[in-house]
Design a protein around this motif. Sequence first.
Motif, PDB file in Angstrom:
ATOM      1  N   LEU A 175       0.843  -1.188   0.000  1.00 17.52           N
ATOM      2  CA  LEU A 175       0.000   0.000   0.000  1.00 17.52           C
ATOM      3  C   LEU A 175       0.880   1.240   0.000  1.00 17.52           C
ATOM      4  N   ASP A 176       0.507   2.254  -0.742  1.00 24.92           N
ATOM      5  CA  ASP A 176      -0.716   2.471  -1.459  1.00 24.92           C
ATOM      6  C   ASP A 176      -0.553   2.036  -2.914  1.00 24.92           C
ATOM      7  N   VAL A 177      -1.597   1.474  -3.519  1.00 21.70           N
ATOM      8  CA  VAL A 177      -1.488   1.083  -4.918  1.00 21.70           C
ATOM      9  C   VAL A 177      -2.369   1.949  -5.830  1.00 21.70           C
ATOM     10  N   GLY A 178      -2.630   3.178  -5.425  1.00 21.07           N
ATOM     11  CA  GLY A 178      -3.335   4.025  -6.388  1.00 21.07           C
ATOM     12  C   GLY A 178      -4.189   5.149  -5.829  1.00 21.07           C
ATOM     13  N   ALA A 179      -4.402   5.201  -4.530  1.00 20.79           N
ATOM     14  CA  ALA A 179      -5.294   6.238  -4.015  1.00 20.79           C
ATOM     15  C   ALA A 179      -4.601   7.600  -3.959  1.00 20.79           C
ATOM     16  N   ASN A 180      -3.308   7.608  -3.692  1.00 19.60           N
ATOM     17  CA  ASN A 180      -2.597   8.879  -3.504  1.00 19.60           C
ATOM     18  C   ASN A 180      -1.380   8.936  -4.423  1.00 19.60           C
ATOM     19  N   THR A 181      -1.524   9.641  -5.537  1.00 17.57           N
ATOM     20  CA  THR A 181      -0.433   9.639  -6.516  1.00 17.57           C
ATOM     21  C   THR A 181       0.744  10.471  -6.024  1.00 17.57           C
ATOM     22  N   ASP A 182       0.488  11.541  -5.288  1.00 21.95           N
ATOM     23  CA  ASP A 182       1.576  12.333  -4.707  1.00 21.95           C
ATOM     24  C   ASP A 182       1.454  12.244  -3.188  1.00 21.95           C
ATOM     25  N   CYS A 183       2.506  11.804  -2.556  1.00 20.01           N
ATOM     26  CA  CYS A 183       2.435  11.555  -1.108  1.00 20.01           C
ATOM     27  C   CYS A 183       3.400  12.428  -0.322  1.00 20.01           C
ATOM     28  N   LYS A 184       3.058  12.642   0.937  1.00 20.15           N
ATOM     29  CA  LYS A 184       3.978  13.275   1.894  1.00 20.15           C
ATOM     30  C   LYS A 184       4.539  12.160   2.781  1.00 20.15           C
ATOM     31  N   PRO A 185       5.694  12.400   3.423  1.00 21.13           N
ATOM     32  CA  PRO A 185       6.258  11.382   4.320  1.00 21.13           C
ATOM     33  C   PRO A 185       5.256  10.947   5.401  1.00 21.13           C
ATOM     34  N   SER A 186       4.463  11.902   5.898  1.00 20.72           N
ATOM     35  CA  SER A 186       3.520  11.532   6.959  1.00 20.72           C
ATOM     36  C   SER A 186       2.463  10.553   6.449  1.00 20.72           C
TER      37      SER A 186
END
Lengths: 414, 414
Positions: A221-232
């Motif tokens: 995870l994640d496999v598609g919900a959040n294309t750009d992520c923050k470390p948190s």
Amino acid sequence: MSQKEPDSQIGYLHSEDTYPELIIECDSRSLCTDEAVGKDLWKKAKYQKRPSFNLVGETEDEQRTYGKSDIDRIWVAVDGMGGDYAPGTILEGCLRAVELLPLKIRFVAEPELFDLAVQELRLEDKLQRALSNGLIELIPSGISIAMSEEPTMVRRKCRASINIAMDLVRIGRATSMYSAGNSGAVMASAIFRLGRLVGIDRPAIGALFPTKDPNQQVLVLDVGANTDCKPSYLHQFALLGNIYSQYVLQVEQPRIGLINIGEEDCKGNELCLKTYPLLMAENRFNFVGNCEGRDVLSGNFDVVICDGFTGNVMLKFLESVGSVLLEVLRAELPRGRRGKVGSAFLQRNLVRIKKRLDHAEHGGALLLGINGISVIGHGSSKALSVVSALRLAYSAAHHNVMSDLKKLSTAIVN
Amino acid sequence: MSQKEPDSQIGYLHSEDTYPELIIECDSRSLCTDEAVGKDLWKKAKYQKRPSFNLVGETEDEQRTYGKSDIDRIWVAVDGMGGDYAPGTILEGCLRAVELLPLKIRFVAEPELFDLAVQELRLEDKLQRALSNGLIELIPSGISIAMSEEPTMVRRKCRASINIAMDLVRIGRATSMYSAGNSGAVMASAIFRLGRLVGIDRPAIGALFPTKDPNQQVLVLDVGANTDCKPSYLHQFALLGNIYSQYVLQVEQPRIGLINIGEEDCKGNELCLKTYPLLMAENRFNFVGNCEGRDVLSGNFDVVICDGFTGNVMLKFLESVGSVLLEVLRAELPRGRRGKVGSAFLQRNLVRIKKRLDHAEHGGALLLGINGISVIGHGSSKALSVVSALRLAYSAAHHNVMSDLKKLSTAIVN
């Protein structure tokens, strides 16, 4: 199975011709563009045989009719309009699932398209049987959200099938929901309708990948919900994955890895470099370090964390590799006279290998971090994938994963 | 093969005991911490038999000795210290490569570690033969750059094997170089020593993936040089990949795709959303749209563009999937009596399948966008991977890809 009390803002109307109508709560801030609201009642009475929305085992009558084993069945809401082959293929999968799994299905779909699909695939008899046995119920929906639409359309198309299926979970009329539709829209709908767990900024989609060991799976995870992520976000994914792996997959102390391009902590993109120390400092789970692409299927990790872009590419890549390799097998194995003889002997084993590699067998992912159980299928889901995804929905609901995830909420905020 | 004139800043000393010493140009702005400079001459004379650095076919003597076929051999510089199993396994691969391919190798390594490895792997006789035949030459190097070190260490460890191998290309003593070392360091060294092509901000690593069609490969870039990318980088990768696919892979009009999580142009992370219109507006190549993870191996694309993080995860993932599936085959095929009989018949075909899936067979990637040919191997390269990577180095040098890439430079700036 604990059932929530119906939400006061949502009620049911049993329409004159015995079809229930969900009054869907609309976001007052956004304009509802769904013209079908109020007009799309399921007009045709030919399928439905029983009054809807008795919870399983709720009435004495139901207990008498369906017997003990049926009482154990749990309700799952299905977004019948989600996916490239919806609603026909989704229905086909559901009809198979109720034969194989201890569940009942509340099937949400646009009536006209649904009727057409039933005729096209000649599912009338099978559907009729399932309806008479109370294994499937049909719920009418308004205009659906297309695969190419913005996720926020769930706020405008209030009566879209995704929203209705989600509301069924919210008011306790289903233990979990399944959709093979626009995964962004499923996530948006889940956030708006069910809400996030306390302490979770962004829900994640978790998929189970096979590993070298046939008895072990790895949760990615994640496999598609959040294309750009923050470390948190990645940090929270690790917390979610840890709980899920412990309580649903029964892994005592899940080994958590961070997808990266090298084992060393100095390797990686900006996101990984910032996430690594967060995971390292955590004592609520067992972070074992970076996990390179080649280690995902090694069986050395139980949970693997990544941003939704990388995870999605990897998930779809895995599926395709399976089918490419099957083609290699098909082309190479029967070559030559010895090959032909050998292959003939191996027919049954080849079928088993195909089954183990076939992505349709691994066809569902869990939306983690929301206040309810949602299973997301591939847009290209065929009937077999639907069955597989519904098995996952059953399994998560059966293990009562929600109560554990709610415990996590407490753990995150503390 | 055109050879460049030796750079005036770089010269060769033939040391007293007939070993060449490269005087390495050091960056005056950075402190050279390599204590071995000047001390690490290859002291032992037992291997080397001939004076070094005659270009192939350069002397009449050489032409007489090695005959016509040998004159066609081209020089490749090998970083003998790069990779998890260096220098022994790298040398093993080189010894095999000179038997199979029309090339000669300038092997750069730390003498002491090299000697140990030769003894350990019992390569004395083979090495001696290759040296006597002039197929391999040994070049001493200073302290190497470790896999875990920062790429910028190439500026401090001036006499590291990567730098020396790169300089051999720069001064025309090799047509191309190969390293299985720290890929960030290889890129940094290539940028400092060889320079970038005009108009290219960041070089990219391009890897060839197999596709469904055994006769078609797809070039994926970047697979690890740039973990965080800007849209302009991806745009340049597309230009580089296009030329490479045309001139080396002989694809007339390469179909270029952008790795993304959906086919629609509204899907993707910020980077993809911003890159898509740049590629769409380009008329110097044929951009056919987004390429999902499942489409990479479909054969519908000739060149696939992505950031180096995603590409690296995918590359390593692909390799592991091959080996995982081989294990599945090994476990499942011989099951049951029929399975055992069938597998026995299929031995030869299974070996061929293994070969087609085995990543060691696909073991090299090209550094594109620099002023010379560099092939990067996996850190975990074994002898077979080395051979495969050297085949790629030969192929790129043989097709004279550099002159085409320099044409690209003109195309980019115009």
